[in-house]
Design a protein around this motif. Structure first.
Motif, PDB file in Angstrom:
ATOM      1  N   ARG A  65      81.060 103.013   3.274  1.00 33.06           N
ATOM      2  CA  ARG A  65      81.257 101.261   3.330  1.00 33.06           C
ATOM      3  C   ARG A  65      79.886 100.857   2.734  1.00 33.06           C
ATOM      4  O   ARG A  65      79.657  99.930   1.948  1.00 33.06           O
ATOM      5  CB  ARG A  65      81.625 100.776   4.425  1.00 33.06           C
ATOM      6  N   ALA A  66      78.984 101.339   3.256  1.00 36.04           N
ATOM      7  CA  ALA A  66      77.439 100.947   3.229  1.00 36.04           C
ATOM      8  C   ALA A  66      77.118 101.108   1.418  1.00 36.04           C
ATOM      9  O   ALA A  66      76.504 100.173   0.768  1.00 36.04           O
ATOM     10  CB  ALA A  66      76.293 101.772   3.936  1.00 36.04           C
ATOM     11  N   VAL A  67      77.531 102.192   1.036  1.00 35.63           N
ATOM     12  CA  VAL A  67      77.354 102.495  -0.564  1.00 35.63           C
ATOM     13  C   VAL A  67      78.250 101.274  -1.448  1.00 35.63           C
ATOM     14  O   VAL A  67      77.482 100.784  -2.163  1.00 35.63           O
ATOM     15  CB  VAL A  67      77.956 103.853  -0.852  1.00 35.63           C
ATOM     16  N   CYS A  68      79.309 101.132  -0.868  1.00 35.50           N
ATOM     17  CA  CYS A  68      80.170 100.078  -1.773  1.00 35.50           C
ATOM     18  C   CYS A  68      79.584  98.672  -1.581  1.00 35.50           C
ATOM     19  O   CYS A  68      79.629  97.914  -2.476  1.00 35.50           O
ATOM     20  CB  CYS A  68      81.585 100.050  -1.127  1.00 35.50           C
ATOM     21  N   GLU A  69      79.020  98.210  -0.282  1.00 35.02           N
ATOM     22  CA  GLU A  69      78.393  97.125  -0.265  1.00 35.02           C
ATOM     23  C   GLU A  69      77.187  96.935  -0.890  1.00 35.02           C
ATOM     24  O   GLU A  69      76.922  96.117  -1.474  1.00 35.02           O
ATOM     25  CB  GLU A  69      78.086  96.744   1.500  1.00 35.02           C
ATOM     26  N   ALA A  70      76.277  98.126  -1.322  1.00 31.32           N
ATOM     27  CA  ALA A  70      75.296  98.111  -1.766  1.00 31.32           C
ATOM     28  C   ALA A  70      75.448  97.776  -3.149  1.00 31.32           C
ATOM     29  O   ALA A  70      74.551  97.017  -3.778  1.00 31.32           O
ATOM     30  CB  ALA A  70      74.319  99.134  -1.463  1.00 31.32           C
ATOM     31  N   TYR A  71      76.520  97.936  -3.850  1.00 32.25           N
ATOM     32  CA  TYR A  71      76.667  97.976  -5.347  1.00 32.25           C
ATOM     33  C   TYR A  71      77.920  97.226  -5.488  1.00 32.25           C
ATOM     34  O   TYR A  71      78.387  97.242  -6.537  1.00 32.25           O
ATOM     35  CB  TYR A  71      77.023  99.196  -5.893  1.00 32.25           C
ATOM     36  N   GLY A  72      78.494  96.231  -4.505  1.00 32.96           N
ATOM     37  CA  GLY A  72      79.423  95.232  -4.746  1.00 32.96           C
ATOM     38  C   GLY A  72      80.775  95.732  -5.086  1.00 32.96           C
ATOM     39  O   GLY A  72      81.559  95.248  -5.977  1.00 32.96           O
ATOM     40  N   VAL A  73      81.130  96.952  -4.478  1.00 30.79           N
ATOM     41  CA  VAL A  73      82.572  97.608  -4.981  1.00 30.79           C
ATOM     42  C   VAL A  73      83.409  97.321  -3.652  1.00 30.79           C
ATOM     43  O   VAL A  73      83.235  97.741  -2.787  1.00 30.79           O
ATOM     44  CB  VAL A  73      82.238  98.898  -5.110  1.00 30.79           C
TER      45      VAL A  73
END
Length: 242
Positions: free
Chosen positions: A48-56
């Protein structure tokens, strides 16, 4: 709606390990799929943190229940695993069929090393590609400032379950993954470089002669779990010179 396409992306141990290549691929994805394995799933939160960082957008699929009844014989156990696997595939297919577009599967560490995502996606019968990530053995070596092998010698990557069989087969320099605790009885004179939760909350490092540090490792593993709520550890184990 366009037909589904999958990108299998290694993301290391969190946003800090996402490579420029993977970041660019995430920018081309419409959404990511991740499995939730419980009410508190630390690996889901890392994705989730990766997705939030890249707007996915992250689409969460609840992991199907698996029959874990005690006393299952081998046939019943294998059947339970097959049923669970089929249910997970069906859940993925439902998302891909309903949404189409380009979907990311975010893989902890690197997709090539003790991960089944590539095998799963092959069975989904959709176009896919794979981009590498930073693996736990790489981070372990960097944290301890070591090379995983001695000059001109191999390194054997294995699991904790196979450790003793591999040593009996004369392996003397082993990266050991998928641990559930560290059973090092009989290895007192070997050297270990151990790490837990590398690159994340609760990171711990211990190295030295096994007989001198085994208790330290047990305490550090417990501390990592207490701090993060979970623990994933691995180690390099090297035999004494003959």
């Amino acid at each position: 709606m366009t037909a589904a396409r999958v990108r299998i992306l290694g993301f290391g141990m969190g946003p800090q390990h996402v490579t420029p290549e993977v970041a660019a691929a995430l920018g081309e994805c419409d959404y990511a799929i991740a499995v939730q394995k419980g009410d508190e799933d630390a690996l889901l939160e890392a994705r989730r943190a990766v997705c939030e960082a890249y707007g996915v957008e992250l689409v969460v699929v609840r992991d199907p229940e698996r029959d874990r009844s005690p006393g299952l014989d081998r046939s019943a156990y294998e059947g339970a695993v097959a049923d669970w696997y089929a249910a997970r595939l069906a859940a993925y297919r439902a998302v891909l069929d309903g949404r189409g577009g380009t979907c990311a599967f975010l893989v902890w560490g690197d997709p090539s090393l003790y991960d089944g995502t590539i095998r799963i996606v092959r069975e989904l019968d959709v176009p896919f590609d794979v981009l590498p990530g930073v693996s736990a053995p790489q981070v372990l070596a960097a944290r301890h400032r070591i090379v995983l092998h001695e000059v001109g010698q191999p390194v054997h990557v294995t699991t904790a379950r196979r450790l003793r069989a591999d040593v009996a087969a004369r392996q003397r320099n082993l990266v050991v993954m998928l641990t559930a605790g560290v059973d090092l009885e009989g290895f007192e004179d070997w050297t270990i470089w151990w790490g837990a939760n590398l690159g994340g909350v609760g990171e711990r490092l211990v190295s030295g002669r096994v007989g001198d540090v085994v208790g330290v490792i047990e305490d550090a593993r417990a501390a990592a779990k207490a701090e993060a709520g979970w623990v994933m550890d691995l180690f390099l184990l090297r035999g004494p010179e003959a």
